[in-house]
Design a protein around this motif. Structure first.
Motif, PDB file in Angstrom:
ATOM      1  N   VAL A 124       0.879  -1.429   0.050  1.00  0.00           N
ATOM      2  CA  VAL A 124       0.075   0.110   0.077  1.00  0.00           C
ATOM      3  C   VAL A 124       0.768   1.315   0.147  1.00  0.00           C
ATOM      4  CG1 VAL A 124      -1.599   1.328   1.347  1.00  0.00           C
ATOM      5  CG2 VAL A 124      -1.965  -1.003   1.155  1.00  0.00           C
ATOM      6  N   VAL A 125       1.903   1.222   0.639  1.00  0.00           N
ATOM      7  CA  VAL A 125       2.750   2.499   0.819  1.00  0.00           C
ATOM      8  C   VAL A 125       3.184   2.562  -0.665  1.00  0.00           C
ATOM      9  CG1 VAL A 125       5.099   3.223   1.499  1.00  0.00           C
ATOM     10  CG2 VAL A 125       3.627   2.021   2.967  1.00  0.00           C
ATOM     11  N   HIS A 126       3.886   1.387  -1.479  1.00  0.00           N
ATOM     12  CA  HIS A 126       4.217   1.611  -2.788  1.00  0.00           C
ATOM     13  C   HIS A 126       3.049   2.346  -3.945  1.00  0.00           C
ATOM     14  CE1 HIS A 126       6.305   0.806  -6.469  1.00  0.00           C
ATOM     15  NE2 HIS A 126       7.508   0.723  -5.843  1.00  0.00           N
ATOM     16  N   LEU A 127       1.833   1.581  -3.403  1.00  0.00           N
ATOM     17  CA  LEU A 127       0.851   2.108  -4.260  1.00  0.00           C
ATOM     18  C   LEU A 127       0.572   3.755  -4.098  1.00  0.00           C
ATOM     19  CD1 LEU A 127      -1.623   1.432  -6.133  1.00  0.00           C
ATOM     20  CD2 LEU A 127      -2.940   0.961  -3.771  1.00  0.00           C
ATOM     21  N   LEU A 128       0.407   3.833  -2.896  1.00  0.00           N
ATOM     22  CA  LEU A 128       0.116   5.360  -2.606  1.00  0.00           C
ATOM     23  C   LEU A 128       1.130   6.440  -2.986  1.00  0.00           C
ATOM     24  CD1 LEU A 128      -1.066   5.116   1.191  1.00  0.00           C
ATOM     25  CD2 LEU A 128      -2.563   5.673  -0.834  1.00  0.00           C
ATOM     26  N   VAL A 129       2.441   6.006  -2.825  1.00  0.00           N
ATOM     27  CA  VAL A 129       3.619   7.077  -3.237  1.00  0.00           C
ATOM     28  C   VAL A 129       3.854   6.780  -4.519  1.00  0.00           C
ATOM     29  CG1 VAL A 129       5.982   7.657  -2.669  1.00  0.00           C
ATOM     30  CG2 VAL A 129       4.383   6.847  -1.051  1.00  0.00           C
TER      31      VAL A 129
END
Length: 462
Positions: A124-129
């Motif tokens: 999710v971090v990778h998706l958001l950023v």
């Protein structure tokens, strides 16, 4: 005289109607706001995009005569008064979508339910950023790069440990983050002597990793200092960020392996709080970073904002109030006082959602996952009684109020055996992903200093 007035009025209406027809003929679509300023009887058209109008469009509307200069018209142009930004969008974004009436939440193109079920916090971090779910190779590189940054300077440890363990956690975190920046002054634009982030995507990405690592590490250090336990500063590049946080806090078995249940719970819980659109603390970060400051300095401002009782601090107050209520009888008495407006019910209601928060169902599943560990919490009886009343009592149903998701998360952390003083910092750690996603998105756009206007209502000197 009456005839003359009627003729003049008919002439004016004819002119306005003619101008309206001309405008309609020129319009490529009906996505326009049409307005008549009755102070001057001038007609204006303002474009509507994404069901919004740009506030600067209203600056063309002024009470001055047509002979006034453009500068005077602009200076006296119409302003939009919106205390608290209750209906003002400060930016356009492709990161998070919330429908408060339907009770839906999604990151990018994925629903929160899908991400909760099929992915972990790193994904999710990778998706958001970066806008996409990571490949296995990208995930390994993300871990390694994050772990490389999760090594604090000795001054950071000294600063946090200089506080009393009983001091508010947010003050320790703000000071620790400030010390982190001070140990790396070359990341500060004014110290470096030039802008670092607005035209350099690689510098922005470095800032994202550095800030994610600094925040997680300082929160872990703060927790250890509160509990009087050793802080373990060595991050393993093969472990996830969540696993390294647990290692730093000493939440490991006798072989040094992070507690598996805690790893699972944190990964799922932090997905639910990774972003929530333009919250006060996110807006505070973006307000600060609009000056092109470094991201860690900006997140210090965000930490101070989140501490307030109308934002994340409300959960701390709610948890403390539960201790005072003690049992179901105490809850009923308190609810009666709330309905008579003698006091506020902390942990209930949300600025965005007018129905049940979509994250609640997943938080309940995590509470079930912990089972007896949650049920052993004496305050859970109080929370569940409040939840029951809020879901069934006409007073709350009419006002479309429901339990705040942050409140449920506190019982998950409690079920894992964490001290209540660290609940809000944990939520803030999860939220760094969304905050930095918004920062990275803003850095890809032309810089725009946030500088709100005001309407002066005092006396003007002669």
């Amino acid at each position: 005289m009456v005839v003359s007035f009627i003729v003049s009025l008919i002439s004016l209406l004819h002119g306005l109607f003619y101008q309206l027809l001309k405008t309609l003929c020129r319009l490529p679509s009906f996505q326009k706001l049409w307005t008549i300023d009755l102070r001057t009887f001038r007609f204006y058209t303002i474009p509507i995009e994404h069901n919004a109008v740009r506030a600067t469009s209203f600056q063309r509307i002024s009470p001055l005569g047509i002979t006034a200069s453009y500068q005077d018209h602009f200076a006296k142009g119409l302003m939009v008064l919106d205390p608290g930004f209750r209906n003002t969008a400060v930016r356009e974004s492709q990161i998070t979508y919330i429908d408060g009436n339907r009770g839906t939440l999604q990151y990018r193109q994925y629903s929160i339910g899908y991400l909760f079920t099929h992915h972990d916090y790193e994904d999710v971090v990778h998706l958001l950023v970066w806008g996409k779910l990571p490949t296995p190779d990208q995930k390994l590189k993300f871990r390694a790069r994050l772990a490389e940054q999760m090594v604090p300077d000795k001054s950071v440890i000294s600063v946090v440990q200089a506080f009393s363990p009983d001091a508010p956690a947010f003050l320790m975190i703000a000071a620790g983050l400030s010390a982190w920046v001070a140990a790396n002054p070359e990341t500060v634009p004014t110290y470096a002597g030039h802008s670092l982030y607005d035209s350099d995507p690689q510098a922005v990405d470095s800032g994202v990793y550095r800030t994610l690592a600094a925040f997680a590490t300082v929160v872990s250090l703060t927790y250890c200092h509160q509990q009087g336990i050793p802080f373990v500063p060595n991050a393993d590049p093969t472990l996830s960020g969540v696993e390294n946080v647990l290692v730093m806090m000493g939440r490991v078995d006798r072989y040094g392996i992070p507690d598996k249940q805690a790893v699972y719970i944190f990964n799922k819980l932090w997905i639910l709080f990774a972003d929530h659109e333009m919250t006060n603390s996110t807006a505070t970060f973006l307000n600060s970073s609009s000056t092109l400051s470094d991201p860690i300095s900006s997140i210090v401002a965000s930490v101070a904002s989140a501490n307030g009782p109308l934002h994340a601090g409300a959960i701390d107050l709610a948890y403390k109030s539960f201790k005072q209520l003690k049992n179901k009888q105490g809850v009923r008495s308190h609810i009666a006082d709330v309905q008579q407006k003698k006091c506020r019910l902390m942990g209930v209601g949300h600025r965005v959602y007018r129905t049940v928060d979509p994250r609640i169902q997943y938080l309940r599943s995590l509470m079930e996952e912990l089972g007896p560990k949650v049920e052993e919490n004496p305050l859970l009886e109080v929370a569940l009684e409040i939840d029951k009343i809020v879901r069934t009592d006409e007073y709350f149903l009419k006002r479309r109020l429901s339990i705040n998701a942050d409140l449920y998360s506190s019982f998950v952390y409690a079920g894992l055996g964490f001290d209540p003083r660290i609940f809000t910092p944990f939520a803030m750690t999860a939220r760094t992903a969304g905050v930095l996603a918004h920062w990275r998105e803003s850095m890809s756009q032309p810089p725009e200093l946030w500088r709100p206007r005001q309407i002066y209502t005092g006396m003007v000197a002669a």
